[in-house]
Design a protein around this motif. Structure first.
Motif, PDB file in Angstrom:
ATOM      1  N   SER A 253       0.876  -1.173   0.000  1.00  0.00           N
ATOM      2  CA  SER A 253       0.000   0.000   0.000  1.00  0.00           C
ATOM      3  C   SER A 253       0.910   1.218   0.000  1.00  0.00           C
ATOM      4  O   SER A 253       1.897   1.274   0.727  1.00  0.00           O
ATOM      5  CB  SER A 253      -0.905  -0.005   1.239  1.00  0.00           C
ATOM      6  OG  SER A 253      -0.124   0.217   2.374  1.00  0.00           O
ATOM      7  N   SER A 254       0.568   2.151  -0.825  1.00  0.00           N
ATOM      8  CA  SER A 254       1.458   3.311  -0.997  1.00  0.00           C
ATOM      9  C   SER A 254       1.445   4.225   0.224  1.00  0.00           C
ATOM     10  O   SER A 254       2.476   4.698   0.676  1.00  0.00           O
ATOM     11  CB  SER A 254       1.052   4.095  -2.252  1.00  0.00           C
ATOM     12  OG  SER A 254      -0.356   4.269  -2.247  1.00  0.00           O
ATOM     13  N   VAL A 255       0.244   4.425   0.786  1.00  0.00           N
ATOM     14  CA  VAL A 255       0.157   5.313   1.940  1.00  0.00           C
ATOM     15  C   VAL A 255       0.142   4.446   3.217  1.00  0.00           C
ATOM     16  O   VAL A 255      -0.577   3.457   3.294  1.00  0.00           O
ATOM     17  CB  VAL A 255      -1.161   6.136   1.915  1.00  0.00           C
ATOM     18  CG1 VAL A 255      -0.956   7.461   2.626  1.00  0.00           C
ATOM     19  CG2 VAL A 255      -1.698   6.274   0.519  1.00  0.00           C
ATOM     20  N   ILE A 256       0.938   4.858   4.175  1.00  0.00           N
ATOM     21  CA  ILE A 256       0.930   4.112   5.417  1.00  0.00           C
ATOM     22  C   ILE A 256      -0.114   4.719   6.348  1.00  0.00           C
ATOM     23  O   ILE A 256      -0.056   5.892   6.700  1.00  0.00           O
ATOM     24  CB  ILE A 256       2.324   4.079   6.074  1.00  0.00           C
ATOM     25  CG1 ILE A 256       3.253   3.249   5.183  1.00  0.00           C
ATOM     26  CG2 ILE A 256       2.257   3.497   7.479  1.00  0.00           C
ATOM     27  CD1 ILE A 256       4.700   3.367   5.549  1.00  0.00           C
ATOM     28  N   ASP A 257      -1.091   3.925   6.649  1.00  0.00           N
ATOM     29  CA  ASP A 257      -2.168   4.368   7.531  1.00  0.00           C
ATOM     30  C   ASP A 257      -1.641   4.399   8.960  1.00  0.00           C
ATOM     31  O   ASP A 257      -1.202   3.379   9.480  1.00  0.00           O
ATOM     32  CB  ASP A 257      -3.325   3.366   7.388  1.00  0.00           C
ATOM     33  CG  ASP A 257      -4.470   3.680   8.319  1.00  0.00           C
ATOM     34  OD1 ASP A 257      -4.377   4.658   9.095  1.00  0.00           O
ATOM     35  OD2 ASP A 257      -5.465   2.935   8.268  1.00  0.00           O
ATOM     36  N   PRO A 258      -1.679   5.578   9.618  1.00  0.00           N
ATOM     37  CA  PRO A 258      -1.131   5.644  10.988  1.00  0.00           C
ATOM     38  C   PRO A 258      -1.947   4.815  11.989  1.00  0.00           C
ATOM     39  O   PRO A 258      -1.454   4.502  13.067  1.00  0.00           O
ATOM     40  CB  PRO A 258      -1.196   7.136  11.330  1.00  0.00           C
ATOM     41  CG  PRO A 258      -2.212   7.707  10.419  1.00  0.00           C
ATOM     42  CD  PRO A 258      -2.200   6.871   9.179  1.00  0.00           C
ATOM     43  N   ASN A 259      -3.167   4.488  11.624  1.00  0.00           N
ATOM     44  CA  ASN A 259      -3.992   3.690  12.539  1.00  0.00           C
ATOM     45  C   ASN A 259      -3.943   2.200  12.234  1.00  0.00           C
ATOM     46  O   ASN A 259      -4.706   1.426  12.787  1.00  0.00           O
ATOM     47  CB  ASN A 259      -5.437   4.159  12.485  1.00  0.00           C
ATOM     48  CG  ASN A 259      -5.567   5.571  13.021  1.00  0.00           C
ATOM     49  OD1 ASN A 259      -4.891   5.935  13.987  1.00  0.00           O
ATOM     50  ND2 ASN A 259      -6.380   6.378  12.379  1.00  0.00           N
ATOM     51  N   LEU A 260      -3.050   1.852  11.365  1.00  0.00           N
ATOM     52  CA  LEU A 260      -2.953   0.448  11.003  1.00  0.00           C
ATOM     53  C   LEU A 260      -2.479  -0.387  12.204  1.00  0.00           C
ATOM     54  O   LEU A 260      -1.478  -0.068  12.833  1.00  0.00           O
ATOM     55  CB  LEU A 260      -1.966   0.292   9.841  1.00  0.00           C
ATOM     56  CG  LEU A 260      -1.725  -1.141   9.390  1.00  0.00           C
ATOM     57  CD1 LEU A 260      -2.976  -1.696   8.729  1.00  0.00           C
ATOM     58  CD2 LEU A 260      -0.552  -1.210   8.436  1.00  0.00           C
ATOM     59  N   GLN A 261      -3.209  -1.413  12.503  1.00  0.00           N
ATOM     60  CA  GLN A 261      -2.845  -2.289  13.621  1.00  0.00           C
ATOM     61  C   GLN A 261      -1.923  -3.380  13.073  1.00  0.00           C
ATOM     62  O   GLN A 261      -2.346  -4.219  12.293  1.00  0.00           O
ATOM     63  CB  GLN A 261      -4.094  -2.924  14.244  1.00  0.00           C
ATOM     64  CG  GLN A 261      -5.153  -1.920  14.661  1.00  0.00           C
ATOM     65  CD  GLN A 261      -4.716  -1.031  15.808  1.00  0.00           C
ATOM     66  OE1 GLN A 261      -3.719  -1.298  16.473  1.00  0.00           O
ATOM     67  NE2 GLN A 261      -5.445   0.049  16.051  1.00  0.00           N
ATOM     68  N   TYR A 262      -0.677  -3.319  13.496  1.00  0.00           N
ATOM     69  CA  TYR A 262       0.272  -4.312  12.978  1.00  0.00           C
ATOM     70  C   TYR A 262       0.112  -5.678  13.632  1.00  0.00           C
ATOM     71  O   TYR A 262       0.325  -6.701  13.015  1.00  0.00           O
ATOM     72  CB  TYR A 262       1.704  -3.814  13.166  1.00  0.00           C
ATOM     73  CG  TYR A 262       2.151  -2.919  12.057  1.00  0.00           C
ATOM     74  CD1 TYR A 262       2.636  -3.463  10.869  1.00  0.00           C
ATOM     75  CD2 TYR A 262       2.082  -1.542  12.181  1.00  0.00           C
ATOM     76  CE1 TYR A 262       3.029  -2.645   9.823  1.00  0.00           C
ATOM     77  CE2 TYR A 262       2.472  -0.719  11.146  1.00  0.00           C
ATOM     78  CZ  TYR A 262       2.947  -1.273   9.962  1.00  0.00           C
ATOM     79  OH  TYR A 262       3.338  -0.481   8.934  1.00  0.00           O
ATOM     80  N   TRP A 263      -0.236  -5.637  14.896  1.00  0.00           N
ATOM     81  CA  TRP A 263      -0.364  -6.905  15.623  1.00  0.00           C
ATOM     82  C   TRP A 263      -1.717  -6.987  16.310  1.00  0.00           C
ATOM     83  O   TRP A 263      -2.185  -5.993  16.861  1.00  0.00           O
ATOM     84  CB  TRP A 263       0.728  -7.025  16.696  1.00  0.00           C
ATOM     85  CG  TRP A 263       2.101  -7.087  16.121  1.00  0.00           C
ATOM     86  CD1 TRP A 263       2.873  -6.040  15.742  1.00  0.00           C
ATOM     87  CD2 TRP A 263       2.852  -8.271  15.839  1.00  0.00           C
ATOM     88  NE1 TRP A 263       4.069  -6.466  15.239  1.00  0.00           N
ATOM     89  CE2 TRP A 263       4.090  -7.847  15.296  1.00  0.00           C
ATOM     90  CE3 TRP A 263       2.621  -9.638  15.996  1.00  0.00           C
ATOM     91  CZ2 TRP A 263       5.076  -8.751  14.907  1.00  0.00           C
ATOM     92  CZ3 TRP A 263       3.599 -10.525  15.619  1.00  0.00           C
ATOM     93  CH2 TRP A 263       4.811 -10.091  15.077  1.00  0.00           C
ATOM     94  N   ARG A 264      -2.287  -8.162  16.275  1.00  0.00           N
ATOM     95  CA  ARG A 264      -3.570  -8.363  16.945  1.00  0.00           C
ATOM     96  C   ARG A 264      -3.560  -9.695  17.690  1.00  0.00           C
ATOM     97  O   ARG A 264      -3.029 -10.686  17.194  1.00  0.00           O
ATOM     98  CB  ARG A 264      -4.704  -8.379  15.925  1.00  0.00           C
ATOM     99  CG  ARG A 264      -5.008  -7.014  15.403  1.00  0.00           C
ATOM    100  CD  ARG A 264      -6.179  -7.063  14.461  1.00  0.00           C
ATOM    101  NE  ARG A 264      -6.838  -5.763  14.439  1.00  0.00           N
ATOM    102  CZ  ARG A 264      -7.845  -5.458  13.636  1.00  0.00           C
ATOM    103  NH1 ARG A 264      -8.332  -6.364  12.815  1.00  0.00           N
ATOM    104  NH2 ARG A 264      -8.384  -4.267  13.684  1.00  0.00           N
ATOM    105  N   VAL A 265      -4.147  -9.663  18.872  1.00  0.00           N
ATOM    106  CA  VAL A 265      -4.216 -10.888  19.687  1.00  0.00           C
ATOM    107  C   VAL A 265      -5.684 -11.189  19.987  1.00  0.00           C
ATOM    108  O   VAL A 265      -6.426 -10.306  20.438  1.00  0.00           O
ATOM    109  CB  VAL A 265      -3.424 -10.733  21.008  1.00  0.00           C
ATOM    110  CG1 VAL A 265      -3.533 -11.989  21.855  1.00  0.00           C
ATOM    111  CG2 VAL A 265      -1.969 -10.388  20.721  1.00  0.00           C
ATOM    112  N   TYR A 266      -6.089 -12.399  19.694  1.00  0.00           N
ATOM    113  CA  TYR A 266      -7.476 -12.817  19.920  1.00  0.00           C
ATOM    114  C   TYR A 266      -7.523 -14.011  20.878  1.00  0.00           C
ATOM    115  O   TYR A 266      -6.584 -14.801  20.921  1.00  0.00           O
ATOM    116  CB  TYR A 266      -8.117 -13.277  18.608  1.00  0.00           C
ATOM    117  CG  TYR A 266      -8.438 -12.159  17.645  1.00  0.00           C
ATOM    118  CD1 TYR A 266      -9.731 -11.663  17.564  1.00  0.00           C
ATOM    119  CD2 TYR A 266      -7.459 -11.623  16.818  1.00  0.00           C
ATOM    120  CE1 TYR A 266     -10.041 -10.638  16.669  1.00  0.00           C
ATOM    121  CE2 TYR A 266      -7.755 -10.594  15.924  1.00  0.00           C
ATOM    122  CZ  TYR A 266      -9.053 -10.112  15.852  1.00  0.00           C
ATOM    123  OH  TYR A 266      -9.356  -9.109  14.978  1.00  0.00           O
TER     124      TYR A 266
END
Ligand code: NAG
Ligand code: NAG
Ligand code: NAG
Ligand code: NAG
Ligand code: NAG
Ligand code: NAG
Ligand code: NAG
Ligand code: NAG
Ligand code: NAG
Ligand code: NAG
Ligand code: NAG
Ligand code: NAG
Length: 703
Positions: A253-266
């Motif tokens: 993705s060209s734009v890096i979304d600052p709210n992108l969650q890189y890690w998730r734990v379920y």
């Protein structure tokens, strides 16, 4: 892994290491990790009791230790190393250390399967008294699978081999001692993990069988991949499953979304008794592009509300100004409830400068094993007998080891937090005089049966006691409170109970017993029981019933007998009434319960049948508890009864006689006498019935 030192010290801890403090209850995506509240790893306060264990056999080395949650004993597995360092010799040597440090040495005349020992893939699971399971990886048709053999360590016999799942799976016993074990496979590429629930060994055959199976499904998120998964045990006896997902950076993705969650734990829960796990709930996510996020272990929390996991974040921070980068490792405790809601996220400060420390979660009943100075120390929990092993229980009344009055009406548990009743049981057992025999169930019911009540303060639970429960003098009893007997009022979270043989109580020896004559009791069978009675040889039926009564009351079988008398219940024609005699105590020297007391115990047991051991026996379970046990005869009563019968008979006779004389002067005396005998016979039956159905307003007289 192998410890060459044969002196092993077992240290009992009196209290628990706790590193909990309040913190923000937020599921934060952009948390400032270095500034989040820190708590220090407090010192373990100990009052140590050590047991020194010496291995008598030369060359044997320690391989593993496991605890038996059933009685808090420790199973020590000793091995002989092989020339090939990947292997061990196939002999089985187990030592069972009890809470007092006493050791039972077991050197088996049995060789382990070659797959288990070369290369060494074996693991050990204590199952129940007498039984352990040893698991190992075995090739079957070219596919590696995990298998388990059940071994009766009391007589060294092996029972059966079971297939547990694929080679990398997780196998564990339920926290709740009488529940089974689970095997959860490592998830496949789609994030699907098969689970299989197994029974505990059958009491008579020792066999372990698969009970249920199903799948855990990872959250189906586009552009995330499952990097790791983890299993843990639930308070209610079920199993939890945790997923660590990472954002897939290959998806450009060209734009890096600052709210992108890189890690998730379920997390997902396979609750006790459920057929399928819950939909995964998100418990942690972060916008930081970490090197790695790992979760070491998850466990029931210290205060027994929910679960805690140790989470490690490996992050590299680059300082652009100084053109420097630094990798830091931060430890967190991630706390969540069984609803999947996050409760707390606390940072744990690292007391050492070492980035590779080993943190173990400690909770009551658990064990901490740490490697210190090249020696291995085992930390056991305190066994001083003053502790309920449950952090949410403050006190009980009566207290541990108290002598109880057999006529006690209730017992009380005081919790440290407000509680509500739930679905698991509270049970009282009488310990058998012979320690090898199982304890005798006196009463059991679950929190939601409306028999128990929560006090107006919401902290105390009142548990009613049946008259039959503490009936044996000079005996030991214990109260078993299952996990999830109560839940916390605030969060509906299942709370831990009190394990086997912790809340011990006893009764005093009988001092003096008033003599009482034999009594006869009349009970009713339910419809199923009546049918069975008619289809079974009556004397066999009576005999089995007496045997089960003797076990359950408990009382010597010689005190119980029967005349074999039975009849249909006139008020409920499909049901049968049976009569039993309780004999007076024969021996003047032994102080025994008198027949009246035994009758009262039996009456209570029948009245409370569904909550007592009567309902688990083959024959006594057929008793109709809606009809009380009635005393039909003791000498005094019988005498009075006879007077009534004769009086009634005589009055009737006189009336008949007068009527006969008035109506028909030709009436013959013989007719009158015949009538008298019929009436007398009927009167006996009538008395039999009248006593049985005291509360029946109308009584139909059969013609
Ligand atoms: C993070 O915490 C550090 C240290 O307390 C502080 O200097 C910094 O300003 C904080 N950064 C943010 C984004 O809150
Ligand atoms: C061990 O088992 C073997 C083979 O079954 C038998 O010959 C031997 O006597 C046994 N030894 C002991 C001590 O029971
Ligand atoms: C162990 O006990 C079971 C059941 O009592 C019996 O069938 C078996 O033969 C015993 N095995 C040994 C080795 O004594
Ligand atoms: C296991 O061993 C014990 C003790 O010898 C024995 O009583 C029991 O019957 C055995 N069970 C089985 C299933 O072999
Ligand atoms: C992250 O941690 C897991 C679990 O410890 C490990 O298996 C994996 O290799 C690590 N990944 C990286 C990139 O270091
Ligand atoms: C942290 O991550 C870096 C980079 O992936 C790795 O080299 C290092 O070994 C990791 N540290 C720990 C303690 O896992
Ligand atoms: C940062 O330092 C590295 C070597 O340490 C150097 O190659 C690089 O050019 C430096 N970058 C900047 C922006 O100064
Ligand atoms: C950590 O390292 C610092 C500096 O190297 C040292 O002064 C300190 O004593 C160390 N702390 C521990 C717990 O080893
Ligand atoms: C409670 O006890 C009853 C009767 O013994 C049993 O059927 C039930 O499964 C128990 N409940 C739990 C949650 O263990
Ligand atoms: C106990 O709980 C009930 C129900 O939640 C509540 O209405 C009551 O006020 C509580 N009592 C006390 C003393 O807190
Ligand atoms: C009470 O039980 C103990 C142990 O079982 C026994 O030694 C003692 O004699 C008993 N006392 C009476 C009065 O029966
Ligand atoms: C019932 O069983 C008893 C003892 O087992 C036996 O003596 C009697 O003959 C049996 N009666 C019938 C009708 O089978």
């Amino acid at each position: 892994m192998f410890n060459s030192k044969m002196l092993i010290t077992f240290v009992c801890l009196l209290s628990i290491c706790c590193f909990f403090a309040s913190s923000q209850n937020v599921l934060s995506s952009s948390q400032n990790i270095s500034s989040s509240q820190t708590t220090s790893l407090q010192d373990i306060s100990t009052q140590d009791i050590s047991f020194i264990y010496k291995e008598p056999i030369n060359g044997l080395k320690l391989y593993n230790t496991v605890t038996f949650t059933l009685d808090n004993s420790l199973m020590i597995w000793m091995i002989f190393e092989d020339e090939d360092p990947a292997c061990i010799l196939p002999y089985l040597h187990l030592r069972l250390m009890d809470k007092t440090g006493k050791i039972k040495y077991m050197d088996f005349n049995y060789t382990l399967p070659v797959e288990a020992v070369c290369p060494l893939t074996a693991d050990i699971f204590p199952l129940t008294k007498n039984y352990i399971m040893i698991t190992y990886i075995k090739l079957n048709n070219g596919v590696e699978g995990k298998y388990g053999i059940i071994i009766n360590y009391s007589n060294e016999s092996t029972i059966n081999e079971i297939y547990l799942g694929n080679a990398n799976g997780f196998v564990e016993r339920s926290i709740v001692p009488n529940k089974g074990l689970i095997s959860i496979e490592k998830p496949d590429k789609e994030g699907i993990a098969t689970w299989r629930l197994f029974s505990l060994p059958d009491i008579t055959t020792g066999e372990v069988v698969e009970r249920k199976n199903g799948e855990f499904h990872a959250p189906n998120l586009l552009s995330y991949t499952l990097v790791d998964s983890l299993n843990f045990l639930l308070t209610d006896g079920g199993f939890g499953f945790m997923y660590i997902l990472k954002y897939d950076e290959t998806k450009e993705s060209s734009v890096i979304d600052p709210n992108l969650q890189y890690w998730r734990v379920y997390v997902s829960f396979l609750r006790e008794g459920a057929d399928s796990p819950t939909i995964p709930s998100l418990v942690y996510q972060t916008t930081k592009k970490l090197n790695n996020l790992t979760i070491k272990s998850c466990s029931v929390t210290y205060n027994a509300e929910g679960y805690v996991c140790i989470m490690t974040l490996n992050n590299t921070i680059t300082n652009i100004k100084k053109n420097k980068s630094q990798t830091e490792i931060n430890y967190y405790q991630l706390r969540f409830l069984s609803t999947g809601a996050l409760e707390q996220l606390n940072r744990i400060s690292n007391p050492t400068n070492n980035t590779d420390i080993d943190l173990e979660i400690l909770y009551y009943g658990g064990f901490l094993v740490e490697n210190i100075y090249d020696a291995m120390d085992f930390y056991l929990l305190d066994d001083s007998g003053t502790d309920y092993y449950s952090p949410v229980i403050e006190t009980t009344n009566p207290a541990i080891n108290e002598v109880v009055d057999p006529s006690i009406k209730e017992i009380i548990i005081k919790y440290t937090i407000p509680v509500k009743l739930s679905t698991a049981n509270v049970s009282i057992f009488q310990q058998s005089d012979d320690p090898s025999k199982p304890a005798l169930l006196r009463q059991t019911f679950s929190g939601d049966y409306k028999l128990c009540t929560v006090g107006s303060d919401n902290y105390t639970v009142h548990i009613p006691i049946f008259e039959s429960t503490f009936s044996q003098s000079n005996s030991s009893y214990y109260v078993l409170v299952d996990n999830n007997f109560v839940i916390s009022q605030e969060r509906d979270e299942p709370l831990m109970g009190i394990g086997n043989k912790i809340w011990m109580l006893s009764t005093e020896p009988l001092k003096m017993v008033r003599y009482s004559d034999s009594v006869t009791g009349l009970l009713r069978l339910n419809e199923e029981g009546s049918l069975k009675f008619l289809q079974t040889n009556h004397s066999v039926f009576f005999k089995n019933m007496i045997r089960e009564f003797s076990k359950t009351i408990p009382v010597a079988e010689q005190r119980l007998s029967t005349s074999g008398r039975w009849q249909y219940d006139p008020t409920s024609p499909k049901k049968i009434l049976l009569s039993f005699n309780i004999k007076e105590a024969k021996d003047d020297h032994a102080i025994e319960l008198n027949s009246q007391m035994i009758f009262e115990i039996l009456r209570t047991l029948i009245k409370q049948k569904r909550f007592t051991a009567l309902s688990s026996n083959e024959y006594t379970s057929l008793i109709d508890e809606s009809a009380p046990l009635i005393m039909t005869r003791n000498y005094f009563e019988e005498f009075r009864l006879l007077i009534i019968i004769f009086t009634v008979g005589l009055i009737v006779l006189i009336i008949l006689y007068i009527l006969a004389r008035r109506k028909n002067s030709e009436a013959k005396n013989s007719v009158i006498f015949e009538t008298y005998f019929i009436i007398q016979d009927f009167a006996v039956d009538l008395a039999f019935v009248l006593l049985k159905v005291k509360n029946t307003p109308h009584l139909k007289i059969p013609t």
